[in-house]
Structure formats: structure tokens, C-alpha cells
Design a protein around this motif. Sequence first.
Motif, PDB file in Angstrom:
ATOM      1  N   UNK A   1    -108.786  -5.258 -53.003  1.00  0.00           N
ATOM      2  CA  UNK A   1    -107.595  -5.518 -52.216  1.00  0.00           C
ATOM      3  C   UNK A   1    -107.760  -6.916 -51.555  1.00  0.00           C
ATOM      4  N   UNK A   2    -106.696  -7.489 -51.415  1.00  0.00           N
ATOM      5  CA  UNK A   2    -106.374  -8.778 -51.035  1.00  0.00           C
ATOM      6  C   UNK A   2    -106.952  -9.916 -52.100  1.00  0.00           C
TER       7      UNK A   2
ATOM      8  N   UNK B   1    -112.138 -13.190 -55.180  1.00  0.00           N
ATOM      9  CA  UNK B   1    -111.534 -11.886 -55.983  1.00  0.00           C
ATOM     10  C   UNK B   1    -110.693 -12.489 -57.017  1.00  0.00           C
ATOM     11  N   UNK B   2    -110.123 -13.432 -56.760  1.00  0.00           N
ATOM     12  CA  UNK B   2    -109.053 -14.226 -57.740  1.00  0.00           C
ATOM     13  C   UNK B   2    -109.909 -14.405 -59.232  1.00  0.00           C
TER      14      UNK B   2
ATOM     15  N   UNK C   1    -102.454  -7.138 -53.608  1.00  0.00           N
ATOM     16  CA  UNK C   1    -102.208  -8.064 -52.641  1.00  0.00           C
ATOM     17  C   UNK C   1    -101.128  -7.984 -51.542  1.00  0.00           C
ATOM     18  N   UNK C   2    -101.546  -8.054 -50.234  1.00  0.00           N
ATOM     19  CA  UNK C   2    -100.493  -7.830 -49.516  1.00  0.00           C
ATOM     20  C   UNK C   2     -99.662  -9.098 -49.386  1.00  0.00           C
ATOM     21  N   UNK C   3     -98.285  -9.083 -48.906  1.00  0.00           N
ATOM     22  CA  UNK C   3     -97.264 -10.149 -48.796  1.00  0.00           C
ATOM     23  C   UNK C   3     -97.688 -10.789 -47.335  1.00  0.00           C
ATOM     24  N   UNK C   4     -98.551 -11.366 -47.118  1.00  0.00           N
ATOM     25  CA  UNK C   4     -99.007 -11.727 -45.946  1.00  0.00           C
ATOM     26  C   UNK C   4     -97.958 -12.735 -45.343  1.00  0.00           C
ATOM     27  N   UNK C   5     -97.448 -13.802 -46.199  1.00  0.00           N
ATOM     28  CA  UNK C   5     -96.396 -14.522 -45.459  1.00  0.00           C
ATOM     29  C   UNK C   5     -95.212 -13.728 -45.194  1.00  0.00           C
ATOM     30  N   UNK C   6     -94.762 -12.882 -45.767  1.00  0.00           N
ATOM     31  CA  UNK C   6     -93.723 -11.934 -45.386  1.00  0.00           C
ATOM     32  C   UNK C   6     -94.017 -11.397 -44.012  1.00  0.00           C
TER      33      UNK C   6
ATOM     34  N   UNK D   1     -97.591 -17.118 -56.532  1.00  0.00           N
ATOM     35  CA  UNK D   1     -97.092 -17.388 -54.974  1.00  0.00           C
ATOM     36  C   UNK D   1     -97.940 -16.441 -54.282  1.00  0.00           C
ATOM     37  N   UNK D   2     -98.239 -15.114 -54.635  1.00  0.00           N
ATOM     38  CA  UNK D   2     -98.741 -14.145 -53.902  1.00  0.00           C
ATOM     39  C   UNK D   2    -100.143 -14.227 -53.812  1.00  0.00           C
ATOM     40  N   UNK D   3    -100.997 -15.007 -54.908  1.00  0.00           N
ATOM     41  CA  UNK D   3    -102.389 -15.025 -54.965  1.00  0.00           C
ATOM     42  C   UNK D   3    -102.765 -16.374 -54.308  1.00  0.00           C
ATOM     43  N   UNK D   4    -101.719 -17.274 -54.336  1.00  0.00           N
ATOM     44  CA  UNK D   4    -102.043 -18.739 -53.567  1.00  0.00           C
ATOM     45  C   UNK D   4    -100.830 -19.080 -52.842  1.00  0.00           C
TER      46      UNK D   4
END
Length: 201
Positions: free
Chosen positions: A128-129, A134-135, A148-153, A194-197
Motif C-alpha cells: 500500500x502506497x 516499494x516501487x 496507490x492513493x491519489x494524494x495529489x487529488x 504520474x501516480x507513482x511519481x
Amino acid sequence: VDSVTDESLADAIVQTDNVAAGQQIAAYLNDQLDSDDRIAIISHIRESSTAKEREAGFRQGLGDRESQIVSTVYGNSDVEYSCQVTKALLQSHPEITCLVCLNEDSSVGASQAVTELGLAGQIKMVGFDNATEEIANLENGTFSALVVQKAFTMGYLGIDHAFRLVRGETVEYQTDSGSALITRDNMYTEENQELLFPFYD
């Protein structure tokens, strides 16, 4: 934003739907596991809302496979302790073939334990995350998938909702900022990169 309090103080909540995130892991693993597989959950804080909801969603999503869960252990949101409890768990339950990790620290710690025990690639792992470790472990096959959470959103909507509330506007009380299950096969798509980085230029 992200987590809730025990008291109902918020005018609006923006967070990942953690039950749905847990269900995503189950949907993925239901296609991967056999009836002989045994699962362990490496969680973070026993009483935290995120830990409870992610585990509940995972168990619900497994359906009849829930009986294949051997144990849930807690790493206390500490990488080193997560590593220690995962090692102890795998040594006492060598029948475990799958680890489901419910936050960043438990994911990093559990992957360290699996690597140190020489079990990387032999045990199916979902994390998770999107910590750097992790990547890297998704790329090398230690992890089969990451949620992966959409932290930017989440951050954007949190500020947006706060601004609108201050102006006297009405917003949804509960907003799901979203998450995505990313595998080694789809991690290189533009959307998932974009989600991972999220801050890579």
C-alpha cells in the motif's frame, strides 16, 4: 483530509475510500490465489480507522477465501518493527504464501523481512502506497501489486473544499479522492507513472 477523528468535528472529509481500496486488493488476489494458499495481513495501527477499513474491505472482498487468512499482525507504523513482526510470523507460519500490507511502513518493513529471509519472489505480496522502496520492489518482482492513493487529488480537493466552505458554499460531506491498484505489468503507463511519481518533472 486523509483520516477522521473519533469526534464528528469536520464540515467535510476528503480521503481515500479505504474499504474500496481493500476490496481492490481482494479482487486482484482472487484471480491469483489457489485454495491451498495461506494469507497474512501486515497492518499498521490496530485502532486506526484506515487500518480497520482497509482490512474490512479486504476481508469482504475475499468472500469464501477469507478463511485462508492465517493472521493479522501490526507493525505500529514503524518499518523496523514491521520487519521484525513479519519475520516472526513467517518463521512461525511457514505455510503462508501471501502477504497483504496495509500502509507504507508495513509494506517496506515486510518486504525487507521477505528479502532477508530469502523468500522474495516466492511469497506473493501486495503493498500500500508508493515509497521509493516499494516501487523498486514492484519492479524487481518482490511486490506483485501496490495500491496507490491519489494524494495529489486528496490535497487539491481538501484545499478546494476548505476554500469553498469559508466562502459559505456547500460541498459534499464525504469525498473519495481515489486509489489505483498498480501491477508490474501496468506500472509504466503514463497515468500510473504520474501516480507513482506525482512530483516528477
